[in-house]
Design a protein around this motif. Structure first.
Motif, PDB file in Angstrom:
ATOM      1  N   ASN A  25     -23.284 -18.383 111.398  1.00 10.89           N
ATOM      2  CA  ASN A  25     -23.304 -19.715 110.796  1.00 10.89           C
ATOM      3  C   ASN A  25     -24.611 -20.393 111.188  1.00 10.89           C
ATOM      4  O   ASN A  25     -24.837 -20.711 112.357  1.00 10.89           O
ATOM      5  CB  ASN A  25     -22.100 -20.526 111.282  1.00 10.89           C
ATOM      6  N   ARG A  26     -25.478 -20.608 110.211  1.00 10.44           N
ATOM      7  CA  ARG A  26     -26.808 -21.139 110.511  1.00 10.44           C
ATOM      8  C   ARG A  26     -26.747 -22.504 111.179  1.00 10.44           C
ATOM      9  O   ARG A  26     -27.560 -22.817 112.055  1.00 10.44           O
ATOM     10  CB  ARG A  26     -27.630 -21.231 109.219  1.00 10.44           C
ATOM     11  N   GLU A  27     -25.803 -23.325 110.786  1.00 12.43           N
ATOM     12  CA  GLU A  27     -25.726 -24.670 111.357  1.00 12.43           C
ATOM     13  C   GLU A  27     -25.642 -24.636 112.879  1.00 12.43           C
ATOM     14  O   GLU A  27     -26.190 -25.485 113.573  1.00 12.43           O
ATOM     15  CB  GLU A  27     -24.510 -25.410 110.804  1.00 12.43           C
ATOM     16  N   PHE A  28     -24.988 -23.609 113.403  1.00 15.86           N
ATOM     17  CA  PHE A  28     -24.797 -23.524 114.843  1.00 15.86           C
ATOM     18  C   PHE A  28     -26.083 -23.139 115.575  1.00 15.86           C
ATOM     19  O   PHE A  28     -26.147 -23.240 116.796  1.00 15.86           O
ATOM     20  CB  PHE A  28     -23.704 -22.504 115.176  1.00 15.86           C
ATOM     21  N   ARG A  29     -27.086 -22.663 114.824  1.00 16.90           N
ATOM     22  CA  ARG A  29     -28.371 -22.326 115.449  1.00 16.90           C
ATOM     23  C   ARG A  29     -29.383 -23.461 115.325  1.00 16.90           C
ATOM     24  O   ARG A  29     -30.501 -23.337 115.825  1.00 16.90           O
ATOM     25  CB  ARG A  29     -28.963 -21.064 114.793  1.00 16.90           C
ATOM     26  N   ILE A  30     -29.030 -24.528 114.642  1.00 18.05           N
ATOM     27  CA  ILE A  30     -29.946 -25.647 114.467  1.00 18.05           C
ATOM     28  C   ILE A  30     -29.822 -26.557 115.676  1.00 18.05           C
ATOM     29  O   ILE A  30     -28.802 -27.219 115.860  1.00 18.05           O
ATOM     30  CB  ILE A  30     -29.632 -26.421 113.167  1.00 18.05           C
ATOM     31  N   LEU A  31     -30.869 -26.582 116.519  1.00 15.36           N
ATOM     32  CA  LEU A  31     -30.766 -27.307 117.787  1.00 15.36           C
ATOM     33  C   LEU A  31     -32.142 -27.608 118.368  1.00 15.36           C
ATOM     34  O   LEU A  31     -33.172 -27.185 117.854  1.00 15.36           O
ATOM     35  CB  LEU A  31     -29.934 -26.488 118.786  1.00 15.36           C
ATOM     36  N   ASP A  32     -32.121 -28.359 119.435  1.00 19.65           N
ATOM     37  CA  ASP A  32     -33.307 -28.691 120.207  1.00 19.65           C
ATOM     38  C   ASP A  32     -33.541 -27.559 121.215  1.00 19.65           C
ATOM     39  O   ASP A  32     -32.634 -27.233 121.982  1.00 19.65           O
ATOM     40  CB  ASP A  32     -33.034 -30.021 120.924  1.00 19.65           C
ATOM     41  N   PRO A  33     -34.720 -26.943 121.257  1.00 17.13           N
ATOM     42  CA  PRO A  33     -34.951 -25.907 122.271  1.00 17.13           C
ATOM     43  C   PRO A  33     -34.669 -26.391 123.692  1.00 17.13           C
ATOM     44  O   PRO A  33     -34.227 -25.598 124.533  1.00 17.13           O
ATOM     45  CB  PRO A  33     -36.433 -25.557 122.083  1.00 17.13           C
ATOM     46  N   ALA A  34     -34.895 -27.677 123.956  1.00 14.68           N
ATOM     47  CA  ALA A  34     -34.590 -28.203 125.292  1.00 14.68           C
ATOM     48  C   ALA A  34     -33.102 -28.120 125.576  1.00 14.68           C
ATOM     49  O   ALA A  34     -32.684 -27.906 126.731  1.00 14.68           O
ATOM     50  CB  ALA A  34     -35.077 -29.645 125.412  1.00 14.68           C
ATOM     51  N   ASP A  35     -32.278 -28.278 124.561  1.00 13.28           N
ATOM     52  CA  ASP A  35     -30.828 -28.129 124.706  1.00 13.28           C
ATOM     53  C   ASP A  35     -30.489 -26.666 124.987  1.00 13.28           C
ATOM     54  O   ASP A  35     -29.711 -26.342 125.895  1.00 13.28           O
ATOM     55  CB  ASP A  35     -30.162 -28.621 123.409  1.00 13.28           C
ATOM     56  N   GLU A  36     -31.096 -25.768 124.227  1.00 13.09           N
ATOM     57  CA  GLU A  36     -30.830 -24.344 124.415  1.00 13.09           C
ATOM     58  C   GLU A  36     -31.247 -23.882 125.821  1.00 13.09           C
ATOM     59  O   GLU A  36     -30.542 -23.126 126.488  1.00 13.09           O
ATOM     60  CB  GLU A  36     -31.585 -23.550 123.347  1.00 13.09           C
ATOM     61  N   LEU A  37     -32.382 -24.374 126.277  1.00 14.09           N
ATOM     62  CA  LEU A  37     -32.861 -24.010 127.607  1.00 14.09           C
ATOM     63  C   LEU A  37     -32.019 -24.656 128.704  1.00 14.09           C
ATOM     64  O   LEU A  37     -31.798 -24.065 129.765  1.00 14.09           O
ATOM     65  CB  LEU A  37     -34.332 -24.405 127.757  1.00 14.09           C
ATOM     66  N   ALA A  38     -31.529 -25.870 128.455  1.00 19.21           N
ATOM     67  CA  ALA A  38     -30.631 -26.528 129.408  1.00 19.21           C
ATOM     68  C   ALA A  38     -29.325 -25.747 129.521  1.00 19.21           C
ATOM     69  O   ALA A  38     -28.756 -25.599 130.618  1.00 19.21           O
ATOM     70  CB  ALA A  38     -30.360 -27.966 128.974  1.00 19.21           C
ATOM     71  N   PHE A  39     -28.844 -25.266 128.404  1.00 23.57           N
ATOM     72  CA  PHE A  39     -27.638 -24.431 128.388  1.00 23.57           C
ATOM     73  C   PHE A  39     -27.854 -23.194 129.256  1.00 23.57           C
ATOM     74  O   PHE A  39     -27.022 -22.840 130.096  1.00 23.57           O
ATOM     75  CB  PHE A  39     -27.338 -24.060 126.941  1.00 23.57           C
ATOM     76  N   PHE A  40     -28.995 -22.544 129.055  1.00 19.89           N
ATOM     77  CA  PHE A  40     -29.318 -21.355 129.835  1.00 19.89           C
ATOM     78  C   PHE A  40     -29.380 -21.687 131.326  1.00 19.89           C
ATOM     79  O   PHE A  40     -28.833 -20.964 132.168  1.00 19.89           O
ATOM     80  CB  PHE A  40     -30.654 -20.775 129.367  1.00 19.89           C
ATOM     81  N   ALA A  41     -30.040 -22.793 131.674  1.00 23.68           N
ATOM     82  CA  ALA A  41     -30.154 -23.187 133.075  1.00 23.68           C
ATOM     83  C   ALA A  41     -28.787 -23.493 133.675  1.00 23.68           C
ATOM     84  O   ALA A  41     -28.501 -23.142 134.828  1.00 23.68           O
ATOM     85  CB  ALA A  41     -31.079 -24.395 133.202  1.00 23.68           C
ATOM     86  N   MET A  42     -27.918 -24.141 132.886  1.00 25.99           N
ATOM     87  CA  MET A  42     -26.566 -24.429 133.358  1.00 25.99           C
ATOM     88  C   MET A  42     -25.807 -23.147 133.640  1.00 25.99           C
ATOM     89  O   MET A  42     -25.107 -23.021 134.658  1.00 25.99           O
ATOM     90  CB  MET A  42     -25.832 -25.277 132.323  1.00 25.99           C
ATOM     91  N   GLU A  43     -25.926 -22.159 132.751  1.00 21.85           N
ATOM     92  CA  GLU A  43     -25.225 -20.890 132.948  1.00 21.85           C
ATOM     93  C   GLU A  43     -25.748 -20.148 134.183  1.00 21.85           C
ATOM     94  O   GLU A  43     -24.981 -19.519 134.914  1.00 21.85           O
ATOM     95  CB  GLU A  43     -25.355 -20.016 131.706  1.00 21.85           C
ATOM     96  N   CYS A  44     -27.052 -20.225 134.421  1.00 20.96           N
ATOM     97  CA  CYS A  44     -27.597 -19.607 135.631  1.00 20.96           C
ATOM     98  C   CYS A  44     -27.053 -20.313 136.873  1.00 20.96           C
ATOM     99  O   CYS A  44     -26.721 -19.651 137.872  1.00 20.96           O
ATOM    100  CB  CYS A  44     -29.125 -19.670 135.618  1.00 20.96           C
ATOM    101  N   ALA A  45     -26.960 -21.636 136.825  1.00 20.39           N
ATOM    102  CA  ALA A  45     -26.398 -22.385 137.954  1.00 20.39           C
ATOM    103  C   ALA A  45     -24.950 -21.979 138.186  1.00 20.39           C
ATOM    104  O   ALA A  45     -24.510 -21.817 139.337  1.00 20.39           O
ATOM    105  CB  ALA A  45     -26.506 -23.883 137.694  1.00 20.39           C
ATOM    106  N   TYR A  46     -24.200 -21.786 137.109  1.00 20.34           N
ATOM    107  CA  TYR A  46     -22.806 -21.363 137.235  1.00 20.34           C
ATOM    108  C   TYR A  46     -22.707 -20.015 137.947  1.00 20.34           C
ATOM    109  O   TYR A  46     -21.794 -19.785 138.738  1.00 20.34           O
ATOM    110  CB  TYR A  46     -22.172 -21.284 135.851  1.00 20.34           C
ATOM    111  N   LEU A  47     -23.656 -19.124 137.667  1.00 17.99           N
ATOM    112  CA  LEU A  47     -23.653 -17.797 138.295  1.00 17.99           C
ATOM    113  C   LEU A  47     -24.248 -17.812 139.701  1.00 17.99           C
ATOM    114  O   LEU A  47     -24.296 -16.768 140.357  1.00 17.99           O
ATOM    115  CB  LEU A  47     -24.431 -16.807 137.426  1.00 17.99           C
ATOM    116  N   GLY A  48     -24.704 -18.979 140.150  1.00 21.20           N
ATOM    117  CA  GLY A  48     -25.235 -19.088 141.503  1.00 21.20           C
ATOM    118  C   GLY A  48     -26.724 -18.894 141.615  1.00 21.20           C
ATOM    119  O   GLY A  48     -27.242 -18.664 142.712  1.00 21.20           O
ATOM    120  N   ALA A  49     -27.445 -18.962 140.482  1.00 23.91           N
ATOM    121  CA  ALA A  49     -28.895 -18.769 140.500  1.00 23.91           C
ATOM    122  C   ALA A  49     -29.592 -19.920 139.773  1.00 23.91           C
ATOM    123  O   ALA A  49     -30.293 -19.698 138.783  1.00 23.91           O
ATOM    124  CB  ALA A  49     -29.264 -17.434 139.866  1.00 23.91           C
TER     125      ALA A  49
END
Length: 367
Positions: free
Chosen positions: A267-291
């Motif tokens: 679904n293309r709509e779900f890929r329409i976003l701010d790269p800063a949001d996408e990178l924040a998501f990634f950083a949050m997931e790394c924090a969840y894993l302890g890194a």
């Protein structure tokens, strides 16, 4: 991943009472149902390469079959509000889209699509003779030990490798054309996701701490009320692009030429976003894993290479909203799975909520 730990990572709201798939009655084509297809794909003789063994992994939306050298993804004949895999033609189209979109990040991993065929004797083969009864995505199998989530768990992180991934992402984002977006509609999607999280997480059967749910919700609502300009500025600056949609450590392979896989293709709509949001998501997931340091290094390196410096308050809001979404997706397993499987997901929900609480407190402090 599965549909609640992999494919719904985007912040868009999905009604809670419509998350289960509707499965077509026949579940297949030409008299071959999903069970017959899966049985065939568990058999090494079905494959041209005749592997020694097959490892099969099931998710809500697909089956993945792993050989020594390749991975083959079979999409289930399911239908949700936000995707439709109910016919062979639709599944083939999605396979083609998955290959095309993921080649933006991993051109040598996504090898193409391949037919599962049935000959006149009813023998099923991959890329064989006869009628195509199913289509699969064919990928080069990536080594598990080089996936970033596994590296984090093993305590084997190399900052140079993280920076290579960051620069690869920066190159991608720089090449993305801005997607025309309406600031009001952009904010409304966040508001809808925030309200969905509040409504779902307050359900008594989930037994989550009401005070923490209320506090994290209030922090997000306050941000939308008082920091509208931060979100609107991203739209005005042309920062909204068609990105990956599901950027997480388990989708990053730290080979010499880094590969990023499993973008959200359906679904293309779900890929329409701010790269800063996408990178924040990634950083949050790394924090969840302890890194947390790995996530912050990748995000900061990527943003610097792009010449972007989003306000810290906005990044914290993105992390908070993504963490709350993960709480919801984790706790929804209580509805979907047998009680014996609940504790794992209850712990996951509680851990994401604790992380969200730190972001909410950070927002309050910055306010």
């Amino acid at each position: 991943g599965d549909i609640t730990t992999k494919r719904l990572y985007n912040i868009r709201a999905f009604p809670s009472d419509r998350t289960r798939a509707q499965t077509p009655q026949q579940g297949g084509n030409s008299g071959y149902g999903l069970v017959a297809k899966v049985r065939a794909l568990r058999d090494p003789d079905t494959y041209p390469e005749v592997p020694r063994a097959i490892e099969a992994r099931e998710t809500h939306m697909s089956w993945v079959f792993l050989t020594e050298r390749h991975a083959y993804k079979l999409k289930k004949p399911v239908r949700y509000d936000f995707l439709d895999f109910s016919t062979l033609e639709k599944r083939r189209a999605d396979c083609e889209a998955e290959v095309r979109l993921n080649r933006r990040f991993a051109p040598d991993v996504y090898l193409g699509i391949v037919a599962l065929t049935a000959d006149a004797r009813g023998t099923l083969r991959l890329d064989g003779d006869g009628e195509a009864i199913e289509w699969l995505v064919k990928m080069r199998r990536l080594p598990d030990e080089h996936m970033l989530d596994q590296r984090i768990r093993a305590g084997r992180l190399d900052n140079a490798e993280i920076r290579r991934v960051a620069l690869r992402l920066a190159d991608f984002y720089r090449q993305c054309a801005p997607v025309k977006s309406d600031a009001g509609a952009h904010r409304a999607r966040f508001a809808a996701a925030i309200e969905l999280n509040r409504r779902e997480l307050a359900r008594p059967e989930f037994n989550l701490p009401a005070a923490t749910i209320a506090a994290t919700h209030a922090a997000q609502v306050s941000f939308l009320a008082h920091d509208t300009a931060l979100l609107d500025a991203r739209v005005a600056a042309g920062r909204i692009v068609e990105g990956h949609g599901d950027l997480r450590p388990e989708h990053v392979c730290l080979e010499p030429e880094p590969a990023i896989i499993d973008c959200l293709e359906f679904n293309r709509e779900f890929r329409i976003l701010d790269p800063a949001d996408e990178l924040a998501f990634f950083a949050m997931e790394c924090a969840y894993l302890g890194a947390p340091d790995a996530g912050e290094l990748l995000a900061s390196t990527c943003l610097a290479a792009m010449g972007d410096s989003p306000p810290a308050r906005l990044v914290t809001f993105y992390k908070l909203l993504r963490a709350m979404m993960r709480v919801r997706l984790a706790i929804w397993h209580v509805r979907e799975l047998e009680p014996k499987d609940w504790p794992k997901w209850q712990r996951s929900a509680q851990n994401y909520l604790a992380l969200a609480d730190t972001y909410a407190r950070d927002l309050a402090a910055r306010g």
